[in-house]
Design an enzyme around this catalytic site. Sequence first.
Site, short mmCIF file in Angstrom:
data_model
loop_
_atom_site.label_atom_id
_atom_site.label_comp_id
_atom_site.label_asym_id
_atom_site.label_seq_id
_atom_site.Cartn_x
_atom_site.Cartn_y
_atom_site.Cartn_z
N CYS A 49 0.84 -1.21 0.00
CA CYS A 49 0.00 0.00 0.00
C CYS A 49 0.87 1.25 0.00
O CYS A 49 0.64 2.18 -0.77
CB CYS A 49 -0.93 0.00 1.20
SG CYS A 49 -1.97 1.48 1.31
N CYS B 270 -9.97 -4.57 10.24
CA CYS B 270 -10.52 -4.79 11.58
C CYS B 270 -11.43 -6.02 11.66
O CYS B 270 -11.94 -6.34 12.73
CB CYS B 270 -11.28 -3.55 12.04
SG CYS B 270 -12.62 -3.04 10.95
#
Length: 356
Positions: A105, A206
């Site tokens: 990323c 998450c």
Amino acid sequence: MKILVGLSGGVDSAIAAYLLKEQGYEVIGAMMSVWDDSIPSPKNKDVDACLGPEDKDIETVHKIADFLKISVHILDCREEYKKVVIENFRNEYKEGRTPNPCVWCNAYIKFGVLPLTARKNGITFNKFATGHYANIAFNKSLNMYQLRKAKDATKDQTYFLYRLNQKILSETIFPLGELTKEQVREIAKKIQLPVAEKPDSQDFYCGDYNDILQFPATPGDIMDKTGKVLGKHAGIWNYTIGKRKGLGLSGGTKDPLYVINILAKQNVVIVGTKEDLYSSSLITRKVTWGSIPVPKKPIEASVKIRQQHTATKAVITPIGNDGAKVEFKEPQMSITAGQSCVFYKDNIVFGGGIIA
């Protein structure tokens, strides 16, 4: 000078923007939108992570921009993120490796696609900045920019940034490189920043990684080193090197068992003792030398095999065009294929690669 600052909704990037504005720069905010609705919405939405629904983050970024009195742009980077980060994430787990999505990323989306998308949208700027804890210095003797560790060793993020090339390093500013996290928090409280007390992001995602992987169950054997079948697994992607809990084995061994190897082609998970987790060497692929010329002979450096690993002395021998063999002075535990292996000399990041 105009500086584009990548904002995430957290305190670090917000203070980076604040400090640059205080120094007299014209600051423009930008947030990359990467959330794809094809991924099931995670159940634990209250945990702050890099990948997840973005409504709250976008709202927070606008609050930060209003507070700092800067413009902000929400830039669509979803397709590129999906192709580069998500596909790599899925492919690596399918091959029995454990990837680090934050490395990809940063190298290709945050420091690549985001500023490129900004320019495509007509946003002009001279430099790009983020809230990372890292430093950049120019080495005159080498005529190269060098990525260097942050002052705050506990927050240093160079492990995730080692793939940044010379062009990116020459165009990037890290305003927090010489600050500690405590100092950043103090500044945020002093100026009454809206996110002064916001906790740091804790993970890439998450929810359950299977939300992203979406692989069908593929049962296979869990074996010991001799080939004896000790149990069954539902998919090799549920395991990583060093895993001990949740192996689903009935017992019968004197010593605790750990995952010591994953054989993707055979669809087999190998377990062994803690001693079996240690190795004195590794091979890396996709090696990049971001801050020094490519070595023509073996070099000594300190090497990290994961973010929380203490850098350890080793000899690095280049192999072919983009490989290297790393031989440690002392055996290391849980060397994991797919993770990044990063090379350091003092506070300089020489480069790194993907553990093969």
